[in-house]
Design an enzyme around this catalytic site. Sequence first.
Site, PDB file in Angstrom:
ATOM      1  CG  ASP A 212       1.620  -2.443 -12.524  1.00  0.00           C
ATOM      2  OD1 ASP A 212       0.599  -3.516 -12.121  1.00  0.00           O
ATOM      3  OD2 ASP A 212       1.003  -1.328 -12.451  1.00  0.00           O
TER       4      ASP A 212
ATOM      5  CD  GLU B  99      -3.700  -1.296  -8.824  1.00  0.00           C
ATOM      6  OE1 GLU B  99      -4.454  -0.912  -8.266  1.00  0.00           O
ATOM      7  OE2 GLU B  99      -2.436  -1.119  -8.566  1.00  0.00           O
TER       8      GLU B  99
END
Length: 375
Positions: A68, A133
Amino acid sequence: MSATLDLTRELIARPSVTPADEGCQDLLATRLAALGFKVERLRYGNVDNLWARRGDAGPVLCFAGHTDVVPTGPLEEWRSDPFQPAIRDGLLFGRGAADMKSGLAAMLTATEAFVAERPRHSGSLVFLITSDEEGPSVDGTRRVVETLRERGEGIDWCVVGEPSSEQCIGDTIKIGRRGSLSGRLTVHGVQGHIAYPQFATNPVHAFAPALAELVGHVWDQGNEHFQATSFQVSNLNAGTGAPNVIPGELRARFNLRYSPVQRLEDLKSTVEQILQRHKVNYTLEWYLSGEPFFTPPGTLSTAVCRAVQTVTGLTPQLSTGGGTSDGRFIAPMGAQVVELGVVNASIHKVNECVRIEDVDALHAIYLQTLRNLLA
């Protein structure tokens, strides 16, 4: 153009704004499976996680990272589409170029090269990849680690591919991170007309002396590996917007970045004692993002430093500076954890980029690390 650069571009072209993965993990999983990795998809909530393992014996070396990325910010400020990788002046531009799709690509291509060299390598090689994250970090690495603990699986060494380098590739390796403790504070007052303060209680006035003490408080001196603990206010607001109304409430958000010399409960206690000493009428909610972790110089850091020296000639600085990372979830498993990646100067900014030569250098460093540890 190298295989690592090609893969980095493929990953950037997938707009995986947290918590979306957009098929990045599929791309990695297919290539890992072809190397003989047992691939597992671990989805929690709306978060995709990948756990892949090659080998059954110890020691276990883990490559950890995230697919991400943060939002792009104003598109008009980008020189090119953030999800259309572009090469200019020796740099690769795109969201995630540095944080951390070049790291993911280098991990994978280094693993491909290593397995080709050493198909019967010692120990086990694993990948732990998440798409959570940059977001809340609740259903990502944290949850995968819980699952591994339940199954009795462990990690001995972990290399997190976060962009750790400061000026040039490999000049800095993170061997720990400070803890992050946030507070959401509400100071209660009594709203009233500004001309009649005797009938109101101004929460701004009540909080100001306590805030001054919190900001000026010396929490500790840190230690040889960690900076001193710092207190910072991130948001502070009160009032209705009208110039003649004493507010009835003040809201503040603050954060403490702290080292292992501190105890979590002592930090909380100190904050609350200061508020109480100044007779602040408050409500306080605490949020722990992660405890501090530290990997003393040892087998892993030595192997990674040697790899950097072999590839670049540099002797890396071992640091605990910067923000948090998913290493905070992996270290409590008893793993040695280091973070090594490309230069971090452009991360989370518009026109994020990475030097093309650094992408290939990182591949070489990861490959040499594998040789140092599992050959």
